[in-house]
Motif scaffolding. Structure first.
Motif, short mmCIF file in Angstrom:
data_model
loop_
_atom_site.label_atom_id
_atom_site.label_comp_id
_atom_site.label_asym_id
_atom_site.label_seq_id
_atom_site.Cartn_x
_atom_site.Cartn_y
_atom_site.Cartn_z
N GLY A 504 0.73 -1.32 -0.01
CA GLY A 504 -0.10 -0.04 -0.01
C GLY A 504 0.75 1.46 0.17
O GLY A 504 0.37 2.38 0.13
N ASP A 566 -3.22 11.51 4.53
CA ASP A 566 -2.94 10.06 4.76
C ASP A 566 -1.76 9.84 3.84
O ASP A 566 -1.89 9.78 2.57
CB ASP A 566 -4.11 9.47 4.73
N ILE A 596 -3.77 7.85 8.14
CA ILE A 596 -4.47 6.38 8.11
C ILE A 596 -3.81 5.56 7.09
O ILE A 596 -3.70 5.91 5.89
CB ILE A 596 -5.93 6.62 7.84
N TYR A 597 -3.54 4.13 7.46
CA TYR A 597 -2.93 3.34 6.54
C TYR A 597 -3.88 2.37 6.39
O TYR A 597 -4.64 1.74 7.16
CB TYR A 597 -1.67 2.60 7.28
N GLN A 598 -4.10 2.16 5.14
CA GLN A 598 -5.09 1.41 4.38
C GLN A 598 -4.51 0.33 3.27
O GLN A 598 -3.62 0.29 2.67
CB GLN A 598 -6.25 1.95 3.75
N LEU A 599 -4.85 -1.14 3.90
CA LEU A 599 -4.47 -2.25 3.12
C LEU A 599 -5.68 -2.95 2.78
O LEU A 599 -6.21 -3.75 3.82
CB LEU A 599 -3.26 -2.91 3.82
N LEU A 601 -9.45 -3.64 2.61
CA LEU A 601 -10.52 -3.14 3.58
C LEU A 601 -9.86 -2.65 4.85
O LEU A 601 -10.87 -2.02 5.55
CB LEU A 601 -11.73 -4.28 3.62
N LYS A 602 -8.76 -3.00 5.27
CA LYS A 602 -8.42 -2.84 6.55
C LYS A 602 -7.99 -1.36 6.65
O LYS A 602 -7.02 -1.21 6.00
CB LYS A 602 -7.58 -3.76 7.22
N LYS A 603 -8.37 -0.51 7.68
CA LYS A 603 -7.42 0.69 8.01
C LYS A 603 -7.38 0.84 9.47
O LYS A 603 -7.91 0.33 10.23
CB LYS A 603 -8.82 1.89 7.64
N GLU A 604 -6.02 1.67 9.78
CA GLU A 604 -5.72 1.54 10.95
C GLU A 604 -4.67 3.19 10.95
O GLU A 604 -4.12 3.33 10.07
CB GLU A 604 -4.97 0.54 11.57
#
Length: 788
Positions: A504, A566, A596-599, A601-604
């Protein structure tokens, strides 16, 4: 270089129109930006005002009757200097001027059939205009023939080609140089320049001296002329200066500029009575001051060459003269300077002070023979147009060898490189057109290169000259048949790029040149030096970077200013440093993550563990599993001391990871950097994949209370050793400091995975290993198992 057609036609005849000349010059490697008339107009006629009366409905307009030879026109004019009896420039109906097309009309009830022109309305730059030109219409001499072409009568019927020359063709920064080029192009002879003048019996010798104190001045000539008359220059000199982009001033100053344009050798004239009887050429002192001809006080440095007297500097060599010895209206006696200065010194000085016509020529190198020629030409013109008397003798300093270069080359090599078949006669004809003296023995040419062509020194230069004069467009394209070797691709770097993209992250590219203060940021560099550029284009780009992180930080700031928050980016690039007088270059990888880090559908939210996970995933996929460690550090001042670490592979530090210090950036920005050259130096085996176990694994959780100075990594190492082969995975899932532990203690919880790929483990044997782990940690780290 602005080329005046009239000027160059003094030395070589031109049989084609100016646009064709410009195109033909381009075909031999001399591109041009523009080709146009000096005065971009048509139908300008000489007229005489035979009647001039005030306009009945205006307090400033006049109604004029103007004789243009074929008829008398009524023209309304508002110029304050219009009056009966003067000769004027008339733009009749249909004339095209830079401001538009002149048309018949009615001005406040009075018919007007054209316009009486000021010079400012003909398209000349403002710098060429006198106060009279700005404030009124132009008045022609009384002998101007009515009805004739006004522009031709004024000598402004010239055409100008503005060439964009390559840096190696300094010889073309002169009318003579252009004449030789045109002569070679069309096979024309170049006329000699008139260098004749008469010397007085009185000599300069013993009355004037030179003291050259620097090696940066290999040649200096000084000559004295007396009794000059300062006045307006002849029209042809003024017009040719204007066509070349130089503002006329007076006859003496104009002659110095005229000779520079003609020969390519800049000159400088000093008022001899203000100068004294001695000139010193030396390097300036740091902080020394000089007021130049533009009335600006310049602060000099030891890299500048100055012309000086015993008391003070009077000129900035190769760039601009000093105000104290300038030529003024009362000047009678002149010292002429014709010299050569080191091109690099002039380049550095001109970048700091001023790029001038003179410095442009000095920077590219000069023909020493032209230094003598320019001096003689200057004396000729001063005698002819300034009433000067030339003292005999020349004061000369020479610390250089003046000789023509000799280059040898065979016809076979020439044809092989050009890919054509030229005969010996064709090559000889081209060299003759270039005015290169040549002797031939068999198929070998021995060529004597004139000193004016300082760009030619090796056989390949001769081949280029023959090829371009022959005509590049005449050379047929051919498919090359050459031995080739397969290229190499760094597959590992390509893999890293693909891997980070899969994770990502977006790749960036940034400048290797950075501000000096960024040189060692985000590093604990010791014993190494920054690599600074000797002649930077700007102070913002004066140092080659050692770390890539500052470049990514700059990219983050750029995006933040545009409300992009982001950001997950990386760059693979070169870093540079100097150690023990040796320059080094290394390949590095840098990563920056924030927001925000998104890979998928997962975001954190990005934190230390997110970027650490990126690092671990990359290293393990490259084959460095169980060979790396991440060790906390406080050595990197730009990183948060509680969230920064060194990256160790095979017991060698290869990079850093951490959070940017809050004093530098308020946002939570995390970075890492790896030295890829070091990383790739550690060999890895080919990746081996094992079948997923068919048998279930056993999970156990375990928490230890330890002193705060004990790290999770230390506990991890003890657990791993005590767990043996059946312990497959160790993960930290909680760190606690609170009521149930001491003030100087903390609790760290681990999740342990036990597995055997050949069978199902039973609880009893797992507990044996589990108890061994507890016993080892308690004994080696003075830990206690936390039971609640």
């Amino acid at each position: 270089m602005k080329l005046s057609r009239k000027f160059v036609s003094d030395y070589v005849s031109i049989d084609v129109d100016t646009k064709a000349l410009a195109d033909d010059m381009t075909s031999i490697g001399n591109e041009y930006d523009s080709c146009e008339k000096l005065i971009p107009t048509s139908k300008l006629i000489i007229g005489e005002v035979v009647e001039c009366t005030d306009h009945p409905d205006s307090d400033h307009l006049h109604v004029c009757k103007v004789n243009i030879g074929t008829e008398i026109l009524q023209i309304v004019c508002g110029a304050p200097n219009v009056r009966k009896g003067i000769k004027v420039i008339v733009a009749v109906d249909g004339t095209t001027l830079p401001g538009g097309i002149i048309k018949k009309g009615v001005i406040r009830g009075q018919e007007s059939n054209g316009m009486l022109c000021a010079i400012s309305e003909l398209g000349l730059e403002h710098k060429f205009l006198t106060e009279k030109d700005i404030n009124g219409i132009h008045e022609l001499p009384m002998d101007a023939p009515i009805g004739e072409d006004a522009i031709a009568f004024m000598g402004l019927d010239d055409e100008v080609i503005d060439f964009e020359l390559t840096s190696n063709r300094g010889d073309l920064l002169s009318i003579l140089g252009m004449a030789y080029e045109i002569g070679a192009l069309y096979g024309k002879e170049v006329s000699d320049i008139d260098l004749s003048f008469k010397e007085e019996k009185e000599s300069i010798e013993g009355k004037f001296s030179l003291d050259i104190q620097t090696e940066n001045c290999p040649l200096f000539l000084a000559k004295k002329v007396v009794g000059v008359t300062i006045k307006e220059s002849p029209e042809f000199i003024k017009n040719r200066l204007i066509a070349s982009g130089i503002r006329p001033i007076n006859n003496v100053v104009d002659i110095s500029n005229y000779v520079m344009l003609e020969t390519g050798q800049p000159l400088h004239y000093y008022d001899a009575d203000r100068l004294g009887d001695k000139l010193i050429v030396r390097m300036a002192n740091d902080g020394e001051k000089l007021t130049t001809l533009d009335s600006q006080e310049r602060v000099l440095s030891s890299s500048d060459i100055v012309i000086a007297t015993e008391k003070e500097a009077v000129g900035l060599a190769g760039v601009m003269g000093g105000l104290t010895t300038e030529i003024e209206e009362d000047t009678k006696n002149i010292i002429i300077e014709s010299a050569i200065f080191h091109p690099t010194c002039i380049r550095k000085t001109s970048k700091k002070v001023l790029r001038s016509e003179a410095s442009n020529r000095f920077e590219k190198g000069l023909d020493p023979k032209r230094t003598y020629m320019a001096m003689m030409r200057s004396c000729h013109l001063l005698e002819k147009y300034a009433d000067a008397k030339i003292l005999s003798g020349t004061v000369e300093y020479k610390n250089m060898e003046i000789k023509e270069k000799v280059v040898s080359i065979s016809l076979d090599k020439m044809n092989k490189v050009l890919g054509i078949t030229l005969s010996k006669e064709e090559v000889l004809d081209i060299l003759k057109r270039l005015q290169f003296e040549t002797t031939v023995k068999g198929g070998d040419f021995t060529i004597t290169v004139p000193t004016r062509r300082i760009d030619i020194s090796i056989p390949e230069d001769i081949i280029e000259e023959v090829g371009r004069i022959y005509g590049i467009d005449k050379i047929e394209g051919k498919s090359l048949v050459l031995p080739t070797t397969p290229g190499t691709v760094n597959k590992t770097k390509r893999y890293i790029r693909n891997k980070l993209a899969d994770l990502g992250l977006n790749e960036t590219l940034s400048y290797a040149l950075t501000p000096e203060e960024d040189g060692f940021q985000f590093t604990d560099a010791k014993g190494i030096e920054k690599v600074k550029v000797l002649d930077p284009m700007s102070e913002d780009r004066n140092t080659l970077r050692y770390s890539l992180i500052p470049s990514l930080v700059s990219i983050f700031k750029y995006n933040k200013a545009r409300n992009y928050k982001d950001i997950c980016i990386y760059e693979i690039g070169k870093s540079f440093y100097k150690k023990d007088e040796i320059y080094h270059e290394e390949e590095r990888l840098a990563v920056l993550m924030t927001g925000i880090y998104q890979l998928g559908l997962k975001k954190e939210v990005v934190d230390f563990y997110v970027i650490k996970g990126i690092l671990e995933e990359l290293l393990e996929s490259l084959g460095y599993k169980n060979r790396y460690s991440i060790v906390g550090t406080t050595d990197i001042h730009e990183l948060h001391p509680g969230q920064s670490a060194k990256i160790i592979v095979n017991n060698t530090e290869i990079g850093v990871i951490g959070k940017v210090h809050p004093s530098i950036m308020k946002e939570s920005v995390f970075v890492l950097e790896l030295n890829l050259d070091l990383l790739f130096s550690f060999r890895v085996k080919k990746m081996q994949y094992k079948e997923i176990s068919k048998y279930p694994s056993v999970l156990k959780d375990l928490a230890f209370v330890v002193k705060k100075n004990i790290t999770a990594e230390e506990i991890h190492a003890v657990i791993k050793k005590a767990g043996g082969k059946l312990l497959k995975k160790i993960e930290v899932f909680d760190v606690y400091e609170g009521e149930n532990v001491g003030s100087d203690e903390k609790s760290i919880a681990f999740s342990l995975t036990f597995e055997d790929p050949t069978r199902t483990l039973n609880d009893e044997e797992v507990m044996v290993i589990f108890n061994q782990i507890i016993e080892a940690v308690e004994k080696k780290l003075s830990a206690q198992v936390r039971d609640k």
